[in-house]
Design an enzyme around this catalytic site. Structure first.
Site, PDB file in Angstrom:
ATOM      1  N   GLN A  72       0.566  -1.287   0.246  1.00 49.50           N
ATOM      2  CA  GLN A  72      -0.079  -0.055   0.144  1.00 49.50           C
ATOM      3  C   GLN A  72       1.284   1.142  -0.238  1.00 49.50           C
ATOM      4  OE1 GLN A  72      -3.374   0.191   0.154  1.00 49.50           O
ATOM      5  NE2 GLN A  72      -3.805  -1.890  -0.063  1.00 49.50           N
ATOM      6  N   THR A  74       3.580   4.621   1.104  1.00 46.78           N
ATOM      7  CA  THR A  74       4.627   4.760   2.038  1.00 46.78           C
ATOM      8  C   THR A  74       4.724   5.749   1.921  1.00 46.78           C
ATOM      9  OG1 THR A  74       6.265   3.825   2.811  1.00 46.78           O
ATOM     10  CG2 THR A  74       6.542   3.559   1.060  1.00 46.78           C
ATOM     11  N   SER A 136      10.140  -0.741   5.679  1.00 47.42           N
ATOM     12  CA  SER A 136       9.170  -1.389   4.949  1.00 47.42           C
ATOM     13  C   SER A 136       9.283  -2.558   4.011  1.00 47.42           C
ATOM     14  CB  SER A 136       8.315  -0.305   4.224  1.00 47.42           C
ATOM     15  OG  SER A 136       7.856   0.338   4.978  1.00 47.42           O
ATOM     16  N   LEU A 137       8.935  -3.181   3.077  1.00 47.90           N
ATOM     17  CA  LEU A 137       9.238  -4.136   1.791  1.00 47.90           C
ATOM     18  C   LEU A 137       8.231  -3.969   0.704  1.00 47.90           C
ATOM     19  CD1 LEU A 137      10.272  -7.239   3.342  1.00 47.90           C
ATOM     20  CD2 LEU A 137      11.902  -5.485   2.734  1.00 47.90           C
ATOM     21  N   GLY A 138       8.823  -3.405  -0.665  1.00 48.16           N
ATOM     22  CA  GLY A 138       7.724  -3.559  -1.549  1.00 48.16           C
ATOM     23  C   GLY A 138       8.409  -4.259  -2.969  1.00 48.16           C
ATOM     24  N   GLY A 149      12.069  -2.579  -3.319  1.00 44.51           N
ATOM     25  CA  GLY A 149      12.800  -2.885  -2.699  1.00 44.51           C
ATOM     26  C   GLY A 149      12.788  -3.149  -1.167  1.00 44.51           C
ATOM     27  N   ALA A 151      12.936  -0.005   2.609  1.00 43.39           N
ATOM     28  CA  ALA A 151      13.285   1.183   3.567  1.00 43.39           C
ATOM     29  C   ALA A 151      13.415   0.550   4.607  1.00 43.39           C
ATOM     30  CB  ALA A 151      11.558   2.129   2.927  1.00 43.39           C
ATOM     31  N   CYS A 167       1.220   1.472   4.782  1.00 40.12           N
ATOM     32  CA  CYS A 167       1.213   0.683   4.294  1.00 40.12           C
ATOM     33  C   CYS A 167      -0.147  -0.910   4.670  1.00 40.12           C
ATOM     34  CB  CYS A 167       2.250  -0.880   5.226  1.00 40.12           C
ATOM     35  SG  CYS A 167       3.464  -0.638   5.150  1.00 40.12           S
TER      36      CYS A 167
END
EC number: 2.3.1.181
Length: 206
Positions: A72, A74, A136-138, A149, A151, A167
């Site tokens: 979602q 960020t 956070s991952l994405g 990647g 953060a 998120c």
């Protein structure tokens, strides 16, 4: 195996970086080296593929950019370490879930080196300290290659997180490394530790 190129890019605008990452992923072939970019962005909200507008509570003067990563909304801003992983997963023999685990475990190892105990959550990608989110991952995978990647909140202005449901979770507490360690935290030093850990866990030696 081709070498791994790691670029320390400093503070760079989000949109041109996103465009460059897309171009590298679109144009790479079986011989293209993998790359990891470590950087910071000026203040920006990024909305993932499945991002819902209602999670943007009050973006105000901070731009909102749509991205094709998972997850979602960020926030990125100076003092947050961002790592983009442009990897040929087929060549590395990694699945997406395994790459997520590599990222989570690398972040946990870096935080442990500062005396901070962190853990992943099965139902919510990212890394947490006592229930508060510190990283956070994405990811996005295209033709077997990853981009986007992670953060990690290092030493930043945390206020903009209050303008969103981070998120997609209402009331999710966000935390940063500088609040949790007595060590002096310099983002370049954190980037160096993260680079070493990622290299090791991905099977690249210096």
């Amino acid at each position: 195996m081709p070498e791994l190129i790691v670029r320390q890019l400093g503070l760079v605008e989000y949109q041109p970086t996103l465009d460059a990452m897309r171009t590298l992923t679109a144009e790479r072939d079986a011989d293209t080296p993998d790359e990891i970019w470590l950087l910071q962005h000026p203040p920006v909200f990024t909305q993932g593929q499945a991002g819902k507008a209602e999670h943007l509570l009050a973006p105000g003067d901070i731009p909102v950019v749509q991205a094709e990563r998972g997850g979602q909304v960020t926030y990125h801003g100076p003092g947050q370490l961002v790592g983009y992983l442009m990897l040929d997963l087929r060549r590395l023999g990694l699945g997406v879930r395994e790459l997520v685990t590599v990222m989570e475990q690398s972040l946990i190892e870096v935080l442990a080196s500062y005396g901070v105990t962190a853990a992943p959550k099965a139902d919510a990608p990212g890394v947490y300290v006592d229930g508060a989110k510190i990283a956070s991952l994405g990811l996005r995978v295209r033709r077997g290659c990853s981009f986007h990647g992670l953060a990690l909140n290092v030493d930043m202005n945390m206020q903009p997180f209050q303008r969103i449901n981070p998120c997609g979770y209402s009331g999710l507490r966000m935390v940063q490394l500088s609040e949790l360690t007595s060590e002096q935290v310099i983002i370049e030093g954190v980037a160096q530790r993260l680079e070493q850990t990622l290299r090791q866990r991905l099977g690249y030696t210096l």
